[in-house]
Write a protein that holds these residues in place. Structure first.
Motif, PDB file in Angstrom:
ATOM      1  N   ARG A  80       0.813  -1.222   0.000  1.00 36.10           N
ATOM      2  CA  ARG A  80       0.000   0.000   0.000  1.00 36.10           C
ATOM      3  C   ARG A  80       0.845   1.270   0.000  1.00 36.10           C
ATOM      4  O   ARG A  80       0.568   2.209  -0.739  1.00 36.10           O
ATOM      5  CB  ARG A  80      -0.930  -0.016   1.230  1.00 36.10           C
ATOM      6  N   TYR A  81       1.881   1.310   0.832  1.00 37.56           N
ATOM      7  CA  TYR A  81       2.634   2.556   1.022  1.00 37.56           C
ATOM      8  C   TYR A  81       3.971   2.606   0.302  1.00 37.56           C
ATOM      9  O   TYR A  81       4.524   3.690   0.115  1.00 37.56           O
ATOM     10  CB  TYR A  81       2.849   2.817   2.518  1.00 37.56           C
ATOM     11  N   CYS A  82       4.517   1.468  -0.074  1.00 39.17           N
ATOM     12  CA  CYS A  82       5.805   1.432  -0.780  1.00 39.17           C
ATOM     13  C   CYS A  82       5.723   0.452  -1.946  1.00 39.17           C
ATOM     14  O   CYS A  82       6.440  -0.557  -1.975  1.00 39.17           O
ATOM     15  CB  CYS A  82       6.925   1.012   0.158  1.00 39.17           C
ATOM     16  N   GLU A  85       6.363  -0.529  -8.028  1.00 42.88           N
ATOM     17  CA  GLU A  85       6.339   0.407  -9.147  1.00 42.88           C
ATOM     18  C   GLU A  85       5.460   1.599  -8.786  1.00 42.88           C
ATOM     19  O   GLU A  85       4.346   1.442  -8.298  1.00 42.88           O
ATOM     20  CB  GLU A  85       5.800  -0.282 -10.402  1.00 42.88           C
ATOM     21  N   VAL A  86       5.997   2.791  -9.028  1.00 41.53           N
ATOM     22  CA  VAL A  86       5.277   4.022  -8.714  1.00 41.53           C
ATOM     23  C   VAL A  86       4.983   4.739 -10.026  1.00 41.53           C
ATOM     24  O   VAL A  86       5.878   4.907 -10.859  1.00 41.53           O
ATOM     25  CB  VAL A  86       6.120   4.921  -7.781  1.00 41.53           C
ATOM     26  N   GLY A  87       3.727   5.142 -10.194  1.00 47.31           N
ATOM     27  CA  GLY A  87       3.331   5.846 -11.412  1.00 47.31           C
ATOM     28  C   GLY A  87       3.831   7.278 -11.433  1.00 47.31           C
ATOM     29  O   GLY A  87       4.366   7.798 -10.437  1.00 47.31           O
ATOM     30  N   ASP A  88       3.648   7.921 -12.552  1.00 50.06           N
ATOM     31  CA  ASP A  88       4.053   9.330 -12.687  1.00 50.06           C
ATOM     32  C   ASP A  88       3.279  10.191 -11.705  1.00 50.06           C
ATOM     33  O   ASP A  88       2.070  10.079 -11.567  1.00 50.06           O
ATOM     34  CB  ASP A  88       3.788   9.824 -14.114  1.00 50.06           C
ATOM     35  N   GLY A  89       3.987  11.038 -10.997  1.00 52.86           N
ATOM     36  CA  GLY A  89       3.367  11.951 -10.045  1.00 52.86           C
ATOM     37  C   GLY A  89       3.071  11.322  -8.688  1.00 52.86           C
ATOM     38  O   GLY A  89       2.648  12.007  -7.772  1.00 52.86           O
ATOM     39  N   GLU A  90       3.278  10.021  -8.556  1.00 51.47           N
ATOM     40  CA  GLU A  90       3.052   9.349  -7.279  1.00 51.47           C
ATOM     41  C   GLU A  90       4.375   9.211  -6.538  1.00 51.47           C
ATOM     42  O   GLU A  90       5.438   9.168  -7.146  1.00 51.47           O
ATOM     43  CB  GLU A  90       2.443   7.956  -7.494  1.00 51.47           C
ATOM     44  N   VAL A  91       4.283   9.161  -5.220  1.00 47.64           N
ATOM     45  CA  VAL A  91       5.480   8.950  -4.398  1.00 47.64           C
ATOM     46  C   VAL A  91       5.209   7.842  -3.383  1.00 47.64           C
ATOM     47  O   VAL A  91       4.063   7.622  -2.984  1.00 47.64           O
ATOM     48  CB  VAL A  91       5.909  10.247  -3.655  1.00 47.64           C
ATOM     49  N   ARG A  92       6.254   7.185  -2.996  1.00 46.74           N
ATOM     50  CA  ARG A  92       6.124   6.176  -1.942  1.00 46.74           C
ATOM     51  C   ARG A  92       5.915   6.898  -0.617  1.00 46.74           C
ATOM     52  O   ARG A  92       6.502   7.935  -0.366  1.00 46.74           O
ATOM     53  CB  ARG A  92       7.374   5.312  -1.890  1.00 46.74           C
ATOM     54  N   GLN A  93       5.089   6.326   0.230  1.00 45.09           N
ATOM     55  CA  GLN A  93       4.769   6.945   1.513  1.00 45.09           C
ATOM     56  C   GLN A  93       5.349   6.099   2.649  1.00 45.09           C
ATOM     57  O   GLN A  93       4.643   5.660   3.560  1.00 45.09           O
ATOM     58  CB  GLN A  93       3.254   7.077   1.656  1.00 45.09           C
TER      59      GLN A  93
END
Length: 149
Positions: A80-82, A85-93
Motif C-alpha cells: 500500500r505505502y511502498c 512500481e510508482v506511477g508518474d506523479g506518485e510517491v512512496r509513503q
C-alpha cells in the motif's frame, strides 16, 4: 526497554535517511538489551521450581505466534505505502508506513504499564492480604508476588 524499542520506529516515521536508519537500529538494539534480560528474569521469578525451562519457552511463545500475522501485515503495508512500481506523479509513503508500525508497536509497552498490577500479581496480593502498599509488598523483591496461574 520496551519503550525504548517501541520509540525506535519513530525515527523512520520522521525521516528515511541513512542517519534515521542508524538511529533506529541503535535505539532498537539498546531497547532490546534492556528489555530481554528483564523478560528472562521475570519468567524465572514466576516459574515453580523444576519448571523453569517450560516458562522460558512459553515466554517466547508470543514472539513466535506473531510471526505469521506480522508477515502478512507488513506485506500489506509495503504494497500500500511502498509499491514496487510508482506511477508518474506518485510517491512512496514510507514515512506513513513507519508511523503506522510505530503506533502499533507502542501499544505493547503502554498496555504492559497499564496492566502491570495484574501481570505482576500485585493486584491479587493486595486483595488477598488487604495491603495498602501500591507496590504490593514490602519492597524486598522486584517481583514479589504469587505466580501467575
Amino acid at each position: 526497554g520496551t519503550y525504548v524499542s517501541a520509540i525506535s520506529v519513530f525515527f523512520l516515521a520522521c525521516s528515511t535517511s541513512i542517519a534515521a536508519c542508524v538511529l533506529f537500529v541503535v535505539t532498537l538494539s539498546v531497547g532490546e538489551a534492556i528489555w530481554s534480560p528483564r523478560l528472562y528474569d521475570y519468567a524465572m521469578s514466576v516459574s515453580p521450581e523444576g519448571r523453569e525451562g517450560t516458562y522460558m519457552a512459553l515466554s517466547s511463545a508470543p514472539l513466535f505466534l506473531a510471526k505469521l500475522p506480522v508477515g502478512f501485515v507488513s506485506g500489506l503495508l509495503l504494497q500500500r505505502y511502498c509499491p514496487e512500481e510508482v506511477g508518474d506523479g506518485e510517491v512512496r509513503q514510507s514515512r506513513t508506513m513507519w508511523l503506522i508500525i510505530g503506533l502499533t508497536t507502542v501499544v505493547s509497552p503502554i498496555m504492559t504499564t497499564v496492566l502491570w498490577g495484574y501481570i505482576s500479581g500485585r493486584d491479587s496480593d493486595k486483595k488477598e492480604e488487604g495491603r495498602d502498599d501500591p507496590r504490593g509488598g514490602d519492597g524486598a523483591g522486584y517481583y514479589q508476588h504469587t505466580p501467575l496461574k
